[in-house]
Design a protein around this motif. Structure first.
Motif, PDB file in Angstrom:
ATOM      1  N   ARG A 239      -0.706  -5.013  -2.439  1.00 36.12           N
ATOM      2  CA  ARG A 239      -0.025  -4.141  -1.476  1.00 36.12           C
ATOM      3  C   ARG A 239       1.420  -3.999  -1.910  1.00 36.12           C
ATOM      4  N   TYR A 240       1.980  -2.831  -1.676  1.00 37.46           N
ATOM      5  CA  TYR A 240       3.410  -2.658  -1.950  1.00 37.46           C
ATOM      6  C   TYR A 240       3.939  -1.620  -0.996  1.00 37.46           C
ATOM      7  N   THR A 241       4.754  -2.067  -0.050  1.00 33.67           N
ATOM      8  CA  THR A 241       5.216  -1.154   1.000  1.00 33.67           C
ATOM      9  C   THR A 241       6.602  -0.590   0.720  1.00 33.67           C
ATOM     10  N   LEU A 242       7.266  -1.140  -0.287  1.00 30.63           N
ATOM     11  CA  LEU A 242       8.623  -0.644  -0.578  1.00 30.63           C
ATOM     12  C   LEU A 242       8.536   0.686  -1.322  1.00 30.63           C
ATOM     13  N   SER A 243       9.653   1.279  -1.528  1.00 31.23           N
ATOM     14  CA  SER A 243       9.697   2.586  -2.168  1.00 31.23           C
ATOM     15  C   SER A 243       9.140   2.521  -3.581  1.00 31.23           C
ATOM     16  N   TYR A 244       8.502   3.617  -3.946  1.00 29.83           N
ATOM     17  CA  TYR A 244       7.940   3.739  -5.282  1.00 29.83           C
ATOM     18  C   TYR A 244       9.023   3.548  -6.333  1.00 29.83           C
ATOM     19  N   LYS A 245      10.254   4.003  -5.950  1.00 28.85           N
ATOM     20  CA  LYS A 245      11.340   3.969  -6.944  1.00 28.85           C
ATOM     21  C   LYS A 245      11.788   2.535  -7.231  1.00 28.85           C
ATOM     22  N   ASP A 246      11.512   1.599  -6.275  1.00 30.41           N
ATOM     23  CA  ASP A 246      11.887   0.200  -6.504  1.00 30.41           C
ATOM     24  C   ASP A 246      10.824  -0.554  -7.288  1.00 30.41           C
ATOM     25  N   PHE A 247       9.723   0.085  -7.507  1.00 34.09           N
ATOM     26  CA  PHE A 247       8.625  -0.634  -8.156  1.00 34.09           C
ATOM     27  C   PHE A 247       8.934  -0.814  -9.640  1.00 34.09           C
ATOM     28  N   PRO A 248       8.927  -2.051 -10.086  1.00 30.98           N
ATOM     29  CA  PRO A 248       9.280  -2.309 -11.480  1.00 30.98           C
ATOM     30  C   PRO A 248       8.108  -2.013 -12.412  1.00 30.98           C
ATOM     31  N   PHE A 249       8.158  -0.927 -13.115  1.00 28.26           N
ATOM     32  CA  PHE A 249       7.085  -0.601 -14.038  1.00 28.26           C
ATOM     33  C   PHE A 249       7.186  -1.471 -15.268  1.00 28.26           C
ATOM     34  N   PRO A 250       6.066  -1.796 -15.828  1.00 30.22           N
ATOM     35  CA  PRO A 250       6.067  -2.747 -16.929  1.00 30.22           C
ATOM     36  C   PRO A 250       6.651  -2.129 -18.198  1.00 30.22           C
ATOM     37  N   PRO A 251       7.296  -2.936 -18.988  1.00 30.80           N
ATOM     38  CA  PRO A 251       7.781  -2.449 -20.281  1.00 30.80           C
ATOM     39  C   PRO A 251       6.577  -2.206 -21.205  1.00 30.80           C
ATOM     40  N   LEU A 252       6.668  -1.238 -22.059  1.00 34.70           N
ATOM     41  CA  LEU A 252       5.536  -0.934 -22.934  1.00 34.70           C
ATOM     42  C   LEU A 252       5.254  -2.071 -23.914  1.00 34.70           C
ATOM     43  N   THR A 267      -9.189  -4.722  -2.706  1.00 33.59           N
ATOM     44  CA  THR A 267      -8.289  -4.426  -1.599  1.00 33.59           C
ATOM     45  C   THR A 267      -6.906  -4.009  -2.128  1.00 33.59           C
ATOM     46  N   VAL A 268      -6.888  -2.779  -2.601  1.00 37.48           N
ATOM     47  CA  VAL A 268      -5.680  -2.216  -3.196  1.00 37.48           C
ATOM     48  C   VAL A 268      -5.162  -1.148  -2.248  1.00 37.48           C
ATOM     49  N   ASP A 269      -3.926  -1.311  -1.798  1.00 38.40           N
ATOM     50  CA  ASP A 269      -3.355  -0.363  -0.844  1.00 38.40           C
ATOM     51  C   ASP A 269      -1.994   0.041  -1.389  1.00 38.40           C
ATOM     52  N   LEU A 270      -1.963   1.114  -2.189  1.00 37.16           N
ATOM     53  CA  LEU A 270      -0.743   1.469  -2.912  1.00 37.16           C
ATOM     54  C   LEU A 270      -0.502   2.962  -2.879  1.00 37.16           C
ATOM     55  N   GLN A 271       0.731   3.316  -3.205  1.00 36.46           N
ATOM     56  CA  GLN A 271       1.053   4.736  -3.299  1.00 36.46           C
ATOM     57  C   GLN A 271       0.492   5.298  -4.600  1.00 36.46           C
ATOM     58  N   LEU A 295     -10.063   0.685  -2.326  1.00 37.16           N
ATOM     59  CA  LEU A 295      -8.833   1.304  -2.814  1.00 37.16           C
ATOM     60  C   LEU A 295      -8.341   2.322  -1.789  1.00 37.16           C
ATOM     61  N   THR A 296      -7.087   2.175  -1.369  1.00 35.89           N
ATOM     62  CA  THR A 296      -6.493   3.152  -0.452  1.00 35.89           C
ATOM     63  C   THR A 296      -5.269   3.755  -1.112  1.00 35.89           C
ATOM     64  N   PHE A 297      -5.295   5.081  -1.241  1.00 31.19           N
ATOM     65  CA  PHE A 297      -4.120   5.779  -1.771  1.00 31.19           C
ATOM     66  C   PHE A 297      -3.169   6.010  -0.613  1.00 31.19           C
ATOM     67  N   GLN A 298      -1.955   5.571  -0.778  1.00 35.11           N
ATOM     68  CA  GLN A 298      -0.981   5.819   0.283  1.00 35.11           C
ATOM     69  C   GLN A 298      -0.236   7.100   0.017  1.00 35.11           C
ATOM     70  N   GLY A 299       0.202   7.746   1.020  1.00 33.84           N
ATOM     71  CA  GLY A 299       1.036   8.925   0.908  1.00 33.84           C
ATOM     72  C   GLY A 299       2.102   8.859   1.951  1.00 33.84           C
ATOM     73  N   PRO A 300       2.946   9.845   2.125  1.00 31.67           N
ATOM     74  CA  PRO A 300       2.933  11.013   1.261  1.00 31.67           C
ATOM     75  C   PRO A 300       3.651  10.762  -0.066  1.00 31.67           C
ATOM     76  N   ASN A 336      -8.352   7.905   0.987  1.00 36.43           N
ATOM     77  CA  ASN A 336      -7.170   8.648   0.610  1.00 36.43           C
ATOM     78  C   ASN A 336      -6.350   8.960   1.848  1.00 36.43           C
ATOM     79  N   LYS A 337      -5.115   8.490   1.873  1.00 37.50           N
ATOM     80  CA  LYS A 337      -4.252   8.806   3.021  1.00 37.50           C
ATOM     81  C   LYS A 337      -3.210   9.851   2.637  1.00 37.50           C
ATOM     82  N   VAL A 338      -3.371  10.475   1.461  1.00 34.56           N
ATOM     83  CA  VAL A 338      -2.451  11.532   1.041  1.00 34.56           C
ATOM     84  C   VAL A 338      -3.017  12.842   1.557  1.00 34.56           C
TER      85      VAL A 338
END
Ligand SMILES: *[C@@H]1O[C@H](CO)[C@@H](O)[C@H](O)[C@H]1NC(C)=O
Length: 820
Positions: A239-252, A267-271, A295-300, A336-338
């Motif tokens: 789960r991740y409820t914070l903003s997508y922009k704060d999500f630390p994407f992995p380095p390649l 039980t994946v609940d993510l944007q 799997l639940t897609f969060q939106g908007p 899908n919640k989008v």
């Protein structure tokens, strides 16, 4: 008090000395009385005390116990004394208790202990001890802050499974066990506060399961480290409820380190954006199997505009159409919640994937696109969605597809489904069960894939017209739970068909095998078969198993043939005898067919008729025999004559006649029968009640008149004339009377006054042809026969007396003295 003593035997031993024997006895006795926590016995080595509300480890555990289940109790502490006697213990389950502190030394005497489950307790602290034989140690779901890994764990070389829990994880935590080759590590991370990156990677395990708390944001660096740690990784609660922009994407750079080939996310609940990023990472990695459940897609869409969002998809599209290492993708229970997103793009992503196996299960998916170029899909499972007849129409790119599973969708037209498969050159198996399929347009030709050998059409709305739209090379066909009422006779042959399932339809009889020459298995359970035809195995010689139970069998004569068929078939009837039960008639309902018997006679009409006929014949024969033996007709005849006489006497009162009559009867006989007349007839008629007067020509003869005149005179004075007939009489005397009969027509007309007694049978040939009158009388059988048997004589006389009984006027000089 006693109980307390019993609990501490060692303490008492020294004190009680010689009394110890009594002590043992009392202890055993009180155990029997007081200790009511008995294990559920499965076998003597297993003691199951699960959910027994225990607050302590029970004292009476059998010493040879190998498996001890104490889970789901309220045990809060353990002591060495409780386990010391259980030297054979191998499996100990203490999960779901209230233990707060754990000292491993309580198990030092349990040298065989291999499985120790202490999960779901409140353990905060452990005191370590090497348990060298342990293979499975579960400390998950406890209250540890730091990981409870002590130095001694490093000596447990047999350890395969290690379950742990913690709220913090530091780089040094695994240092004691990095040399162990573990199979599975299970980490429960509730209230997780701190993760030092690179901590997990020290672990040496094939599988890693991580459970995050359901109400907490998961640690992304832990996810990335997990992928660099084990081949199989499964993670629950992302789960991740914070903003997508704060999500630390992995380095390649991470990609090079990824070890995981099979990833399971539950039980994946993510944007959307985050999910896409994770997918990107996975697609670049050497991962082969990805399963995502719940799997639940969060939106908007996080804070993305559509403008920003679309390029993200484009980049994904570029990647997933690359030849990655991904082989199997499984998505189950997708929500899908989008509210706004272009589904077309998503379908494009999936359809262009360069993988062998794709499952999208329970995702409300209404459509899927045909891949634009030859696809590598070999297995597609889109069960439990909202797909319609439009799926894959005119699609020529799924040429490698072998298995297609489309159960629980909204397909309606069977012919459209056949066209869908027509260009799938490799398709072997198609599952269309639980749809809304029917085939109501018989003029529409179907066109199935030639390679299709197994087809599941169960739980649809198909009728018997389905047989006009079946793949010709089909080997196994499932038509269970449809609305088929018959198998049409003139349908196309299905020469390869080996297995046919027609259970839960509306068939009224077993189908013949006209069109299915190779049929080996037929299931026709739960139809409407009352009386299955008994020629089934003749028409279907190759059938090895017939499953025909649970039909509403009507237990009648015709069913006998089917039951006989079972005996002849040699065990080919599957489910016999329990599944074969009478439904009709009412009074036999519930009787198993094997216990239903009717006699041959009740069922065979010809036999019944023949038997009835035979019985009738026997009866007739018996009656005939009795008649002849007991001479019943004679009695009947005599009785008849007697009643007739009585009747006539009742109606007829010849009073005038009586005045001139002097005698009751005139007797005429042959001289040769005179002995019988004098000794039998006269004494018998003249004796007894009623006075009978007889005119006998010897006795009452008037001199000077001719014999004939005398006879006629005698006849005229008599009320009746008795002739004693015998061959003698016919030959010697009859001529006298012929004359009389010729002159006295009156007499012949009123033959009432004539009584003929047949003393001996007169063969017809001795009666001269001219004696017409005698012949007529003989033919009418109006004579009384003199019976030879003594027993019949009484009736004979009674009859005779009745025939002549009349009251005569009493003349003077009447010889009948007894009357006065
Ligand atoms: C212990 O019992 C729990 C609950 O009954 C069960 O889930 C678990 O698998 C058991 N553990 C072992 C090692 O048998």
């Amino acid at each position: 008090m006693l109980l307390r003593f019993c609990n501490e035997p060692r303490y008492l031993e020294g004190v009680m000395g010689p009394l110890s024997n009594i002590y043992v006895f009392v202890c055993v006795f009180t155990f029997m009385l007081c200790n009511n926590s008995q294990p559920t016995v499965e076998n003597e080595f297993i003691a199951n005390y699960s959910s027994s509300l225990l607050t302590n480890v029970p004292k009476n555990i059998p010493v040879h116990t190998q498996v001890l289940d104490l889970s789901h109790n309220r045990i809060s502490g353990l002591s060495i004394l409780e386990f010391i006697s259980l030297s054979k213990l191998q499996v100990l389950n203490l999960s779901h208790n209230l233990i707060m502190e754990l000292d491993f030394s309580v198990f030092i005497y349990n040298q065989d202990l291999e499985y120790l489950d202490l999960s779901h307790n409140n353990i905060l602290k452990v005191y370590c001890q090497t348990l060298a034989y342990l293979r499975h140690l579960d400390l998950s779901f406890n209250k540890f802050t730091a990981l409870p890994i002590c130095q001694e764990f490093g000596n447990m070389f047999r350890l395969e499974y290690l379950g742990l829990s913690a709220t913090m994880m530091r780089r040094s935590d695994f240092r004691y066990i990095i040399h162990l080759q573990l199979h599975t590590v299970f980490l429960t991370l509730e209230d997780f506060t701190l993760y030092e990156p690179q901590s997990l990677t020290a672990l040496n395990t094939r599988s890693l399961h991580i459970v995050f708390a359901a109400n907490q944001n998961f640690s992304f660096s832990l996810l990335y480290d997990g992928m660099s740690t084990s081949k199989n990784l499964s993670i629950v609660n992302l789960r991740y409820t914070l903003s997508y922009k704060d999500f630390p994407f992995p380095p390649l750079t991470l990609l090079k380190k990824i070890k995981t080939t099979a990833l399971m996310l539950d039980t994946v609940d993510l944007q959307w954006a985050i999910i896409l990023q994770i997918f990107l990472l996975i697609w670049y990695s050497p991962m082969e199997h990805l399963t995502v459940r719940n799997l639940t897609f969060q939106g908007p869409l996080g804070e993305l505009t559509e403008y920003e969002f679309l390029p993200l998809f484009d980049s994904l599209e570029q990647i997933i159409s690359l030849d990655g290492s991904m082989k199997v993708l499984t998505l189950e229970h997708v929500r899908n919640k989008v509210y706004y997103f272009n589904q077309e793009i998503v379908y494009r992503q999936f359809s262009e994937m360069n993988i062998a196996s794709l499952t999208i299960y329970d995702a409300y998916m209404p459509h899927m696109l045909c891949p634009s170029r030859t696809s590598s899909f070999q297995y597609l499972n889109f069960s439990h969605n909202a797909l319609t007849d439009e799926l894959f129409q005119n699609c020529g790119t799924l040429t490698d597809l072998k298995l297609l599973i489309l159960q629980r969708n909204k397909f309606e037209s069977l012919s459209k489904v056949s066209f869908m498969t027509s260009r799938m050159k490799s398709l072997k198996y198609l599952d269309m069960s639980n749809n809304l399929l029917s085939h109501d347009a018989p003029d529409v030709q179907c066109q199935w894939s030639k390679s299709l050998s197994e087809l599941d059409l169960s739980s649809n709305q198909l009728t018997e017209s389905v047989f006009e739209c079946v793949p010709v090379n089909i080997k196994k066909l499932d038509l269970q739970n449809n609305q088929i009422t018959s198998v049409p006779k003139g349908m196309a042959e299905l020469k390869s068909l080996k297995e046919l399932n027609l259970a839960s339809n509306r068939l009224a009889d077993l189908p013949g095998c006209g069109g299915f020459t190779s049929l080996e298995f037929l299931n026709i359970e739960m139809n409407l078969i009352l009386t299955p035809s008994a020629d089934f195995f003749q028409s279907c010689p190759r059938v090895r198993e017939l499953q025909a139970g649970q039909n509403p069998f009507k237990c009648s004569c015709e069913l006998q043939d089917f039951i006989r068929l079972e005996r002849q078939s040699g065990g080919k009837l599957f489910g016999w005898p329990s599944a074969y039960v009478c439904e009709y008639p009412e009074d036999l309902r519930g009787t198993q067919l094997k216990d239903f018997h009717l006699t041959e006679l009740a069922c065979n009409t010809t036999l019944l008729l023949v038997t009835a006929l035979l019985l009738t014949l026997v009866l007739v024969a018996v009656v005939a025999f009795l008649c002849i033996y007991l001479d019943v007709p004679w009695y009947v005849r005599m009785t008849w004559q007697w009643t007739q006489t009585k009747r006539r006497a009742w109606h007829h009162h010849p009073e005038e006649q009586e005045r001139v009559l002097q005698f009751h009867a005139f007797i005429s006989y042959s001289e040769r029968d005179s002995l019988w007349v004098k000794n039998e007839l006269i004494p018998n008629l003249e004796k007894g009640e009623g006075c009978v007067q007889l005119c006998q020509h010897e006795r009452n003869f008037v001199p000077g008149k001719s014999i004939v005149e005398n006879i006629i005179n005698c006849i005229e004075k008599s009320y009746k004339s008795i002739f004693v007939l015998s061959p003698n009489f016919v030959q010697s005397e009859w001529c006298h009377y012929e004359l009389y009969f010729a002159h006295h027509k009156l007499f012949s007309e009123n033959s009432n006054s004539l009584i003929l007694i047949l003393l001996e049978p007169i063969p017809p040939y001795i009666i001269p042809a001219r004696y017409h009158k005698l012949k007529a009388l003989m033919a009418k059988r109006t004579y009384l026969e003199w019976p030879k048997e003594r027993s019949k004589h009484a009736l004979f006389w009674a009859n005779l007396r009745a025939a002549i009984s009349i009251n005569l006027p009493m003349a003077d000089g009447n010889s009948c003295g007894e009357m006065h």
